[in-house]
Design an enzyme around this catalytic site. Structure first.
Site, short mmCIF file in Angstrom:
data_model
loop_
_atom_site.label_atom_id
_atom_site.label_comp_id
_atom_site.label_asym_id
_atom_site.label_seq_id
_atom_site.Cartn_x
_atom_site.Cartn_y
_atom_site.Cartn_z
N GLN A 113 0.82 -1.21 0.00
CA GLN A 113 0.00 0.00 0.00
C GLN A 113 0.86 1.26 0.00
OE1 GLN A 113 -0.03 -2.41 2.29
NE2 GLN A 113 0.02 -1.61 4.38
N ASN A 124 9.98 -6.58 1.77
CA ASN A 124 9.63 -8.01 1.67
C ASN A 124 9.04 -8.31 0.29
OD1 ASN A 124 6.97 -7.15 1.69
ND2 ASN A 124 6.64 -7.62 3.85
N GLN A 158 29.43 -11.93 5.60
CA GLN A 158 28.38 -12.07 4.60
C GLN A 158 27.41 -13.18 4.96
OE1 GLN A 158 27.28 -10.31 1.83
NE2 GLN A 158 28.49 -9.06 3.21
N HIS A 190 24.24 -12.68 7.07
CA HIS A 190 23.10 -11.88 6.59
C HIS A 190 21.85 -12.73 6.43
CE1 HIS A 190 24.05 -7.74 5.77
NE2 HIS A 190 25.22 -8.06 5.24
N GLU A 237 28.82 -9.78 -6.10
CA GLU A 237 28.45 -8.47 -5.54
C GLU A 237 29.68 -7.82 -4.87
OE1 GLU A 237 25.90 -8.88 -2.19
OE2 GLU A 237 25.13 -6.83 -2.29
N HIS A 238 30.29 -8.54 -3.93
CA HIS A 238 31.49 -8.06 -3.24
C HIS A 238 32.67 -8.95 -3.60
CE1 HIS A 238 28.07 -7.15 -0.45
NE2 HIS A 238 28.65 -5.96 -0.43
N ASP A 247 30.38 -1.49 3.78
CA ASP A 247 28.96 -1.57 4.14
C ASP A 247 28.51 -0.33 4.91
OD1 ASP A 247 28.74 -4.08 3.06
OD2 ASP A 247 28.99 -5.14 4.96
N GLU A 275 13.24 4.82 -45.63
CA GLU A 275 12.45 4.11 -44.62
C GLU A 275 10.94 4.22 -44.89
OE1 GLU A 275 13.81 5.18 -40.70
OE2 GLU A 275 15.80 4.32 -41.05
N HIS A 302 8.29 12.56 -42.89
CA HIS A 302 9.56 13.02 -42.33
C HIS A 302 10.32 13.84 -43.38
CE1 HIS A 302 8.61 10.14 -39.21
NE2 HIS A 302 9.74 10.39 -38.55
#
Lengths: 428, 428
Positions: free
Chosen positions: A186, A209, A254, A257, A322-323, A356, A410, A415
């Site tokens: 929402q 989420n 890592q 996490h 990523e890292h 980080d 074309e 044009h």
């Protein structure tokens, strides 16, 4: 940690698209907010966040912000302003100017660079409300010059309207200009379509989420959205001189996490592989989040033992992590050969948490192998460009016939005629 | 043309997502190519393009390219190389360097900018095969430094393996490095996943029909994709001194693209409104694509008459058009107040086809109001960035405690320990 062959390993995991029920629920919420505005927003907040609000209480007040500052210890404020300072300095170097190219025929061509006007930042509630993520989403927008930065975050459940004071203080320090106590699909729909109380934005970013992620996908096109992050990843490329305790600690930072996080050591040293494996087990024992970290190491962790460092570099480029930490004797010798990695940490002191939280570069970085084609969040994510063409009469007379030939090839006679009518009236 | 009030007008049209049957068909094709590779690719090419190929004939040969050059008239080659030169010059100004910031504490922070390694460009078959679109997709990638640029385009139907020689010549002039005679969803899947004959790419761009668009959405995440363009739009902002014949011709040059194209005049002059309306009718009569253009003008065309030029500027910013022409006495006086427009054409000689074909800026521009948050295609679309952190021992010792405080506040003890273990071993 298990030792695996390079070719058997892939960082990519399936992307979650939600169940049909979740998709249907999100579509309904987005439609209701679009059609009804505030009443639907209050209804869903009562339903999902168990908080009865009125429109007057949607926005966090200046008094609440002041109260948050009074509640938070000075050392936290000092830490967060220090981090914000570094992040701001680094992102300021990414700013670009509009530019113009002056042609000899009098034409002016250019690119106009402007900030987005209004950006929404989603901040999850509860334990996932990370001050560092607020800094990393808000500061690039603020440095880009976005004048209106709107934060949304769900109210604490159980009837309280309160929002974590640490998040409020961080938002103020980062440069947020409005805060609303709404969350979930929402909140995303309210930012995209606007309600009587909340003006619509041009872009929505920030983690959430599965409902938040699906809602962002649903409103994409009406507004821009950031990319949806997968589980976090680290690859450490190390040789025999690396400190096994440092490598293990960084891998675990890592792994803690998320059970789906991935921590990989790539090395040409069998001795280092063994010592890091032992250190990981040792350090795991006392880690508060050891269940999560152990599950991550078990499922998605590995040591990839290579014949040579060169082979290790190829593995890294294929994984596109990523890292990436490079803990070899001369890390700068390797940097130029890294083709795919979101953020590169060089040498023994560049532990990933340095990036980080504090050093300055953004910690929102492409996951799941997408560093092959995408980039960490930066100021470019909060600007838009317009092309500019100020063609001179001389240029039109010189090039008009060529333009007409290309248009007619074309099959676009209209044009060609837009040029022809000018050549007829302006030509000598 | 109908005269409408500003508030009643919106450029945005519903985005097409395809029927459930089309979505299911595309999912099946993508899965088959992913699982089977070349055999599925040849099977779908036989089915949809009615062309029986073998793997040896998928790739266009050097001899075919030479034959195409022999077939195409020199004036076309001259026109296309002239356009390519201008487009290349403009895009070269967008190139950026990797950079590094040297901190007083010895740390090095930076951003590494690299081209993507391999890019796929889709070119539709038949009448929709526009050489100008080949230039506009390929040249930014080539200027960015992408070493491998792969074009795919469907073979002519009816058993011929031939590809339009004008497209082949344009591809070669633009910098394409490989060409395959495949099209549809099967071509997109082959580019994303690779087959025995075709190496996978990092990004796919270029226009196509609904099957191509759905296939791009399906493989997004495995590779990057460009955004999906909506129908074309032009807004002309003009005052009483504008030439009504020029305005009308430029409006029609958009309207002739597509029945869903939109051509709008915004003016504070009733007289200009009437004269442009009359000119549109007059010019329409002899336009080859008058049925398409007339339908576009009828459904999505309008004159928005405003009280003042200032009000006109507000209307433009709300519409956020793909193309904006400013034909007022002093166009540069207005430029700074245009917040939302993909490409801005200033003054009487900057007719939109100048930008479509020749001037240099890209003609792939955000539609459907998305110029509020997105940008024309440019070199940035073909690069990726990596952050670089080379932290010094001095920096770690000075900032380690702050980093640990932030990590512990977020409940990530493993992050804190990765720093702590270094402070213990390195600290004095």
């Amino acid at each position: 940690m298990k030792i695996v062959a390079a070719q058997d390993f892939d960082l990519r995991r399936e992307v979650e698209y939600g169940s049909p029920e979740q998709n249907a629920a999100v579509k309904q919420i987005v439609q209701d907010i679009k059609n009804e505005g505030d009443p639907a927003l209050l209804r869903y907040t009562a339903q999902f966040d168990r908080t009865e609000l009125t429109t007057e209480h949607l926005r966090v007040t200046e008094e609440e912000l002041q109260a948050a500052y009074a509640h938070v210890e000075p050392s936290f404020i000092e830490a967060i302003t220090g981090a914000a300072h570094n992040i701001r300095q680094f992102h300021q170097k990414q700013k670009r100017n509009s530019w113009m190219d002056l042609q000899p025929d009098g034409s002016l061509l250019g690119q106009i660079i402007r900030p987005l006007k209004r950006v929404g930042v989603y901040v999850p509630g509860g334990k996932a409300a990370y001050p560092s993520s607020v800094l990393m989403n808000v500061i690039p927008a603020q440095v880009a010059g976005v004048p209106e930065i709107v934060m949304v975050t769900p109210p604490a459940t159980g009837g309280s309207e309160g929002i974590d004071p640490y998040i409020l203080v961080t938002a103020a320090e980062a440069g947020v200009t409005e805060i609303y106590r709404i969350g979930g699909a929402q909140a995303i729909a309210a930012l995209a379509y606007g309600t009587e109380t909340i003006e619509p934005v041009d872009k929505i970013c920030g983690p959430g989420n599965i409902y938040v992620a699906l809602a962002k996908r649903e409103v994409y096109g009406i507004v821009d959205i950031d990319s949806i992050a997968g589980p976090s990843e680290i690859v450490v490329l190390a040789d025999e001189q690396a400190n096994p305790a440092y490598v293990a600690a960084d891998l675990l930072s890592q792994a803690e996490h998320d059970e789906m996080a991935s921590a990989i050591l790539v090395t040409d040293s069998r001795e280092l592989a063994d010592r890091v494996s032992a250190e990981v087990q040792r350090q795991l024992e006392t880690l508060p989040r050891r269940d999560i970290a152990a599950a991550s190491v078990e499922s998605y962790g590995a040591v990839i033992l290579t014949e040579t460092l060169d082979e290790g570099i190829s593995v890294v480029n294929r994984l596109a992590p990523e890292h990436l930490e490079i803990m070899v004797e001369q890390p700068m010798n390797i940097l130029g050969r890294i083709e795919n990695a979101g953020a590169i940490f060089l040498g023994p002191y560049s532990s990933e948490p340095v990036g980080d939280y504090f050093a300055g570069p953004n910690h929102i970085i492409p996951t799941n192998g997408t560093a092959r084609f995408s980039s960490p969040v930066d100021v470019d994510d909060f600007i838009k460009k317009s092309s500019m063409i100020y063609y001179s009469k001389e240029a039109l007379l010189a090039n008009g016939k060529t333009i007409m030939e290309l248009a007619r090839h074309e099959g676009l006679e209209g044009h060609a005629r837009a040029i022809e009518i000018r050549l007829e009236q302006e030509g000598s």
